[in-house]
Design an enzyme around this catalytic site. Structure first.
Site, PDB file in Angstrom:
ATOM      1  N   GLY A  98     -13.534   3.643  -3.008  1.00 25.44           N
ATOM      2  CA  GLY A  98     -12.534   2.679  -3.441  1.00 25.44           C
ATOM      3  C   GLY A  98     -12.703   1.274  -2.922  1.00 25.44           C
ATOM      4  O   GLY A  98     -11.827   0.433  -3.139  1.00 25.44           O
TER       5      GLY A  98
ATOM      6  N   LEU B 202     -10.661   7.105  -4.240  1.00 32.98           N
ATOM      7  CA  LEU B 202      -9.967   5.854  -3.956  1.00 32.98           C
ATOM      8  C   LEU B 202      -9.975   5.515  -2.471  1.00 32.98           C
ATOM      9  O   LEU B 202      -9.736   4.377  -2.087  1.00 32.98           O
ATOM     10  CB  LEU B 202      -8.525   5.919  -4.468  1.00 32.98           C
ATOM     11  CG  LEU B 202      -8.313   5.445  -5.916  1.00 32.98           C
ATOM     12  CD1 LEU B 202      -9.037   6.363  -6.894  1.00 32.98           C
ATOM     13  CD2 LEU B 202      -6.854   5.366  -6.271  1.00 32.98           C
TER      14      LEU B 202
ATOM     15  N   LYS C  28       4.511   1.692  -2.909  1.00 33.75           N
ATOM     16  CA  LYS C  28       4.299   1.034  -4.200  1.00 33.75           C
ATOM     17  C   LYS C  28       5.443   1.275  -5.183  1.00 33.75           C
ATOM     18  O   LYS C  28       5.669   0.478  -6.089  1.00 33.75           O
ATOM     19  CB  LYS C  28       2.964   1.479  -4.807  1.00 33.75           C
ATOM     20  CG  LYS C  28       1.775   1.016  -3.982  1.00 33.75           C
ATOM     21  CD  LYS C  28       0.457   1.398  -4.607  1.00 33.75           C
ATOM     22  CE  LYS C  28      -0.693   0.907  -3.744  1.00 33.75           C
ATOM     23  NZ  LYS C  28      -2.011   1.190  -4.347  1.00 33.75           N
TER      24      LYS C  28
ATOM     25  N   GLY D  13       0.534  10.458  -6.848  1.00 30.65           N
ATOM     26  CA  GLY D  13       1.285   9.419  -6.151  1.00 30.65           C
ATOM     27  C   GLY D  13       1.319   8.127  -6.948  1.00 30.65           C
ATOM     28  O   GLY D  13       0.885   8.072  -8.104  1.00 30.65           O
ATOM     29  N   GLY D  14       1.810   7.046  -6.309  1.00 28.81           N
ATOM     30  CA  GLY D  14       1.983   5.777  -6.995  1.00 28.81           C
ATOM     31  C   GLY D  14       0.712   5.236  -7.614  1.00 28.81           C
ATOM     32  O   GLY D  14       0.711   4.756  -8.751  1.00 28.81           O
TER      33      GLY D  14
ATOM     34  N   ASN E 169       1.839  -3.194  -6.484  1.00 24.23           N
ATOM     35  CA  ASN E 169       1.053  -3.358  -5.257  1.00 24.23           C
ATOM     36  C   ASN E 169       0.883  -4.818  -4.836  1.00 24.23           C
ATOM     37  O   ASN E 169       0.321  -5.097  -3.785  1.00 24.23           O
ATOM     38  CB  ASN E 169      -0.329  -2.716  -5.424  1.00 24.23           C
ATOM     39  CG  ASN E 169      -1.271  -3.582  -6.242  1.00 24.23           C
ATOM     40  OD1 ASN E 169      -0.932  -4.008  -7.349  1.00 24.23           O
ATOM     41  ND2 ASN E 169      -2.449  -3.849  -5.704  1.00 24.23           N
TER      42      ASN E 169
ATOM     43  N   ASP F 249      -3.939  -3.126  -9.012  1.00 26.81           N
ATOM     44  CA  ASP F 249      -4.715  -1.886  -8.935  1.00 26.81           C
ATOM     45  C   ASP F 249      -5.339  -1.562 -10.289  1.00 26.81           C
ATOM     46  O   ASP F 249      -6.442  -1.016 -10.362  1.00 26.81           O
ATOM     47  CB  ASP F 249      -3.829  -0.715  -8.504  1.00 26.81           C
ATOM     48  CG  ASP F 249      -3.567  -0.699  -7.013  1.00 26.81           C
ATOM     49  OD1 ASP F 249      -4.358  -1.308  -6.259  1.00 26.81           O
ATOM     50  OD2 ASP F 249      -2.572  -0.075  -6.592  1.00 26.81           O
TER      51      ASP F 249
ATOM     52  N   TYR G 133     -11.594   4.469   0.960  1.00 25.94           N
ATOM     53  CA  TYR G 133     -12.759   3.646   1.277  1.00 25.94           C
ATOM     54  C   TYR G 133     -13.087   3.623   2.766  1.00 25.94           C
ATOM     55  O   TYR G 133     -14.064   2.994   3.189  1.00 25.94           O
ATOM     56  CB  TYR G 133     -12.555   2.205   0.783  1.00 25.94           C
ATOM     57  CG  TYR G 133     -11.267   1.577   1.233  1.00 25.94           C
ATOM     58  CD1 TYR G 133     -11.158   0.955   2.471  1.00 25.94           C
ATOM     59  CD2 TYR G 133     -10.142   1.609   0.413  1.00 25.94           C
ATOM     60  CE1 TYR G 133      -9.976   0.403   2.885  1.00 25.94           C
ATOM     61  CE2 TYR G 133      -8.945   1.045   0.816  1.00 25.94           C
ATOM     62  CZ  TYR G 133      -8.867   0.439   2.050  1.00 25.94           C
ATOM     63  OH  TYR G 133      -7.677  -0.115   2.459  1.00 25.94           O
TER      64      TYR G 133
ATOM     65  N   THR H  23       0.832  -1.197   0.000  1.00 22.92           N
ATOM     66  CA  THR H  23       0.000   0.000   0.000  1.00 22.92           C
ATOM     67  C   THR H  23       0.870   1.251   0.000  1.00 22.92           C
ATOM     68  O   THR H  23       2.110   1.172   0.038  1.00 22.92           O
ATOM     69  CB  THR H  23      -0.955  -0.006   1.209  1.00 22.92           C
ATOM     70  OG1 THR H  23      -1.899   1.069   1.074  1.00 22.92           O
ATOM     71  CG2 THR H  23      -0.191   0.148   2.511  1.00 22.92           C
TER      72      THR H  23
END
Length: 207
Positions: A177, A154, A15, A76-77, A36, A51, A156, A11
C-alpha cells in the site's frame, strides 16, 4: 490552532466516525461512509476521499492481465473505497467479512479452495500483518495461489507482509500500500493548497 491548519488526513478506525464532525461532504462520499481527508477553512470543514484516487492509480499499474475477479479481505472503512474503484473498473468482487452484510459478502470460513480458484486478485483490506504484528496474515487457503494471482496488501509497514511473502514465494504479482499512501497524500496536499471553489475541489467531488 485551528486557523493555522489547512487540513487533516484520517486513518483507520476513524474514516467513518469523522463524518459526524465535517460540515460539507459530497452526497456520493456520504453514501460511501469513508472520509480520509479534511480541508479546514475559516468557518467550515470539507470532507474528501483521496483513497479512491490512491488505490485506483496504484492498483492498475501492475499487469492488467492479472486483474480479474477480486476477493476483498475485510469490510472496514477503506474497503468501501476499494469497492468503489472495482465497480468503476468493472471488476467483479466478493467481500470476506466476520459478518454477512450484503449479498456480495461471505464469511471467512466460506473461503474455500474452489472459491480461491475463481478470484485471482486478492486484496487485503485488514490491518493484519502490520508492524509489530508481522507474523500474522489473513487466514485463507494459500495452497492454490500461483503465478496467475495478483495479491495487493493495503498494509505498507512492513514492505513485504507475510501475506505478500507467501504470494511472492508462489510466483504471484504482489503490491503493497505504499504507492497508494503516496498518491493519496499528494492529492491531499493539492486539496489543502486550493481555495474552496477551485477546479481540484470540483473534480474530486464529482466522483
Amino acid at each position: 490552532m485551528k486557523n493555522q491548519m489547512k487540513g487533516l488526513n484520517i486513518t483507520i478506525p476513524y474514516k467513518k466516525k469523522i463524518i459526524n464532525y465535517i460540515d460539507l461532504i459530497n452526497i456520493n462520499l456520504l453514501k460511501l461512509e469513508s472520509i480520509n481527508t479534511v480541508k479546514i477553512l475559516s468557518k467550515i470543514t470539507i470532507g474528501y476521499n483521496t483513497d479512491i484516487y490512491g488505490f485506483e492509480n496504484s492498483f492498475k499499474f501492475k499487469r492488467k492481465s492479472y486483474i480479474a475477479n477480486a476477493l476483498l479481505l475485510g469490510n472496514g472503512g477503506v474497503s468501501q473505497s476499494i469497492i468503489f474503484v472495482l465497480n468503476k473498473l468493472g471488476i467483479k468482487y466478493i467481500v470476506a467479512s466476520r459478518n454477512k452484510y450484503t449479498k456480495y459478502c461471505i464469511l471467512y470460513s466460506e473461503i474455500s479452495i474452489n472459491l480461491i480458484n475463481n478470484y485471482n486478485t486478492i486484496i487485503n483490506c485488514t490491518p493484519l500483518g502490520t508492524y509489530p504484528n508481522i507474523n500474522i496474515c489473513p487466514n485463507i487457503p494459500y495452497m492454490n495461489i500461483s503465478n496467475k494471482y495478483y495479491l495487493y496488501d493495503l498494509v505498507y509497514n512492513p514492505k513485504d507482509t507475510l501475506f505478500l511473502k507467501i504470494g511472492k514465494k508462489k510466483g504471484s504479482i504482489i503490491n503493497n500500500g505504499i504507492n497508494m499512501l503516496y498518491l493519496q497524500a499528494n492529492l491531499s496536499w493539492k486539496i489543502w493548497d486550493k481555495i474552496f471553489y477551485s477546479s481540484i475541489y470540483e473534480r474530486i467531488l464529482q466522483i
